[in-house]
Write a protein that holds these residues in place. Structure first.
Motif, mmCIF file in Angstrom:
data_model
loop_
_atom_site.group_PDB
_atom_site.id
_atom_site.type_symbol
_atom_site.label_atom_id
_atom_site.label_comp_id
_atom_site.label_asym_id
_atom_site.label_seq_id
_atom_site.Cartn_x
_atom_site.Cartn_y
_atom_site.Cartn_z
ATOM 1 N N LEU A 206 -70.398 -71.783 81.912
ATOM 2 C CA LEU A 206 -69.619 -71.787 83.105
ATOM 3 C C LEU A 206 -69.158 -73.386 83.551
ATOM 4 C CD1 LEU A 206 -71.029 -69.387 85.756
ATOM 5 C CD2 LEU A 206 -68.705 -69.607 85.082
ATOM 6 N N ILE A 207 -70.091 -74.353 83.314
ATOM 7 C CA ILE A 207 -69.687 -75.688 83.527
ATOM 8 C C ILE A 207 -69.004 -76.385 82.511
ATOM 9 C CG2 ILE A 207 -72.055 -76.585 82.734
ATOM 10 C CD1 ILE A 207 -69.850 -77.998 85.499
ATOM 11 N N ASP A 208 -69.351 -76.049 81.247
ATOM 12 C CA ASP A 208 -68.566 -76.392 80.105
ATOM 13 C C ASP A 208 -67.299 -75.994 80.181
ATOM 14 O OD1 ASP A 208 -70.901 -77.606 79.038
ATOM 15 O OD2 ASP A 208 -71.357 -76.086 77.402
ATOM 16 N N SER A 209 -66.876 -74.760 80.398
ATOM 17 C CA SER A 209 -65.502 -74.031 80.551
ATOM 18 C C SER A 209 -64.674 -74.765 81.678
ATOM 19 C CB SER A 209 -65.714 -72.507 80.637
ATOM 20 O OG SER A 209 -66.259 -71.918 79.616
ATOM 21 N N LEU A 210 -65.558 -74.830 82.863
ATOM 22 C CA LEU A 210 -64.818 -75.341 84.035
ATOM 23 C C LEU A 210 -64.350 -76.812 83.819
ATOM 24 C CD1 LEU A 210 -66.029 -75.381 87.706
ATOM 25 C CD2 LEU A 210 -65.345 -77.450 86.577
ATOM 26 N N LYS A 211 -64.907 -77.719 82.879
ATOM 27 C CA LYS A 211 -64.708 -78.934 82.612
ATOM 28 C C LYS A 211 -63.566 -79.060 81.752
ATOM 29 C CE LYS A 211 -67.656 -81.654 84.787
ATOM 30 N NZ LYS A 211 -67.149 -82.930 85.741
ATOM 31 N N LYS A 212 -62.992 -78.037 81.062
ATOM 32 C CA LYS A 212 -61.922 -77.923 80.023
ATOM 33 C C LYS A 212 -60.613 -77.269 80.832
ATOM 34 C CE LYS A 212 -64.857 -78.015 75.954
ATOM 35 N NZ LYS A 212 -65.317 -77.119 74.847
ATOM 36 N N THR A 213 -60.909 -76.454 81.540
ATOM 37 C CA THR A 213 -59.733 -75.579 81.946
ATOM 38 C C THR A 213 -59.266 -75.494 83.680
ATOM 39 O OG1 THR A 213 -60.970 -73.623 82.451
ATOM 40 C CG2 THR A 213 -60.495 -73.873 80.149
ATOM 41 N N VAL A 214 -60.406 -75.835 84.475
ATOM 42 C CA VAL A 214 -59.941 -76.116 85.694
ATOM 43 C C VAL A 214 -59.286 -77.149 86.209
ATOM 44 C CG1 VAL A 214 -60.910 -75.812 88.163
ATOM 45 C CG2 VAL A 214 -61.755 -74.471 86.278
ATOM 46 N N PRO A 215 -58.122 -77.124 86.784
ATOM 47 C CA PRO A 215 -57.328 -78.307 87.038
ATOM 48 C C PRO A 215 -57.786 -79.163 88.156
ATOM 49 C CG PRO A 215 -56.097 -76.485 87.905
ATOM 50 C CD PRO A 215 -57.187 -76.011 87.027
ATOM 51 N N ILE A 216 -58.982 -79.940 87.886
ATOM 52 C CA ILE A 216 -59.635 -80.990 88.882
ATOM 53 C C ILE A 216 -59.836 -82.152 88.284
ATOM 54 C CG2 ILE A 216 -61.584 -81.496 90.217
ATOM 55 C CD1 ILE A 216 -62.202 -78.642 90.466
ATOM 56 N N TRP A 217 -59.286 -83.394 88.804
ATOM 57 C CA TRP A 217 -59.362 -84.433 88.084
ATOM 58 C C TRP A 217 -60.145 -85.571 89.256
ATOM 59 C CZ3 TRP A 217 -55.139 -81.687 88.870
ATOM 60 C CH2 TRP A 217 -54.522 -81.350 87.936
ATOM 61 N N LYS A 218 -60.833 -86.518 88.343
ATOM 62 C CA LYS A 218 -61.533 -87.475 88.951
ATOM 63 C C LYS A 218 -60.978 -89.165 88.871
ATOM 64 C CE LYS A 218 -65.689 -87.915 85.906
ATOM 65 N NZ LYS A 218 -66.913 -87.910 85.947
ATOM 66 N N LYS A 219 -60.981 -89.879 89.619
ATOM 67 C CA LYS A 219 -60.614 -91.301 89.586
ATOM 68 C C LYS A 219 -62.027 -92.083 89.863
ATOM 69 C CE LYS A 219 -56.916 -94.351 90.407
ATOM 70 N NZ LYS A 219 -55.511 -94.324 91.142
ATOM 71 N N GLU A 220 -62.423 -92.893 89.146
ATOM 72 C CA GLU A 220 -63.746 -93.530 89.076
ATOM 73 C C GLU A 220 -63.201 -94.937 89.613
ATOM 74 O OE1 GLU A 220 -66.336 -92.171 85.407
ATOM 75 O OE2 GLU A 220 -64.685 -93.091 84.769
ATOM 76 N N HIS A 221 -63.847 -95.378 90.399
ATOM 77 C CA HIS A 221 -63.719 -96.647 91.224
ATOM 78 C C HIS A 221 -64.807 -97.619 90.907
ATOM 79 C CE1 HIS A 221 -60.449 -95.438 93.824
ATOM 80 N NE2 HIS A 221 -60.981 -94.520 93.782
ATOM 81 N N PHE A 222 -64.398 -98.638 90.223
ATOM 82 C CA PHE A 222 -65.624 -99.731 89.734
ATOM 83 C C PHE A 222 -65.294 -100.874 90.744
ATOM 84 C CE2 PHE A 222 -64.352 -97.185 86.194
ATOM 85 C CZ PHE A 222 -65.432 -96.502 85.933
ATOM 86 N N GLU A 223 -66.198 -102.008 90.499
ATOM 87 C CA GLU A 223 -66.012 -103.182 91.076
ATOM 88 C C GLU A 223 -64.876 -103.745 90.717
ATOM 89 O OE1 GLU A 223 -70.331 -105.040 91.750
ATOM 90 O OE2 GLU A 223 -70.093 -104.562 89.862
#
Length: 251
Positions: A206-223
């Motif tokens: 489930l987690i492996d498939s979710l990371k490839k097919t579910v349209p959710i994105w993350k933006k990483e905020h750094f210093e």
């Protein structure tokens, strides 16, 4: 005819808008929409072989013919039977039979406990946690966004597939959106089963498939700035549907 175009992740940043209306000739296909953006925004072109597209919240082929009022999603690689959506309580964006998208902290223990039944011999729980670094850079926080209604549908499809293919008794998938601080849970997967083997296997799938097919994105905020995280490539069955080519500038 006029269609609605939704853009996500780095595609949204390139265009400068999340949503646009686009006028097309009757009978235009999905490829013509992608060509329009590749010709209008040169930074689109290098991404053409990595994106996927949807029509009315379902993955679609490049040759799919569009109709008046269609909703087209342009989807970069994600980081990230349908049930009716119910009216969400506070903090809950969307919910289906086995899945939810939330903006508040995920109640991990409460959800894990809620699916336990006397006939279960195992419950496997996975938490995705916001860590404090990425590739040697200190992470300050993450910001998650989603094509929410389509994401919920795809999550529910995964849950239904896990129930059928792994013969587990119950599944819960919860993903959080918005700003997440270090140490907070971004995604929870809980699987209840009579035996530990199927529970472990279903949880990992489930987690492996979710990371490839579910349209959710993350933006990483750094210093020193912020970037959209490199997503995993779409599975071949999704990418093969697209087959988008960069427009030939010599023509």
């Amino acid at each position: 005819m006029r269609i609605r175009v939704l853009l996500f992740g780095q595609l949204k940043d390139i265009v400068g808008q999340q949503e646009q209306s686009l006028d097309l000739q009757p009978g235009s296909d999905l490829a013509s929409v992608v060509t329009h953006y590749a010709e209008t925004f040169p930074r689109f072109k290098p991404l053409l072989r990595t994106i996927a597209c949807s029509i009315n919240q379902e993955y679609a082929t490049a040759s799919s013919v569009l109709r008046e009022g269609d909703e087209v999603g342009l989807l970069p690689p994600v980081s990230g039977g349908k049930s009716p959506v119910v009216s969400p309580p506070p903090g809950l964006d969307l919910q289906s039979e086995h899945c939810a998208i939330v903006r508040e902290k995920i109640a991990v223990q409460e959800i894990a406990d809620s699916i336990k039944h006397p006939e279960d011999g195992a419950t496997a729980v996975f938490e995705g946690i916001v860590r404090n670094h990425t590739r040697g850079r200190r992470t300050l926080y993450l910001d998650y966004e989603a094509y929410k209604s389509m994401a919920l549908n795809e999550m529910e499809k995964l849950a239904q597939s896990a129930l059928e293919n792994f013969k587990v008794r119950d599944v819960r998938i919860v993903h959080r959106l918005g700003r997440l601080e270090i140490g907070e849970t971004s995604v929870l997967i809980a699987v209840a089963s009579a035996h530990r083997g199927p529970a472990f296997d279903a949880c990992r799938w489930l987690i492996d498939s979710l990371k490839k097919t579910v349209p959710i994105w993350k933006k990483e905020h750094f210093e020193d700035g912020a970037v959209w995280a490199d997503g995993e490539p779409f599975p071949e069955e999704i990418r093969a549907q697209a087959d988008f080519e960069a427009p030939d500038a010599s023509k």
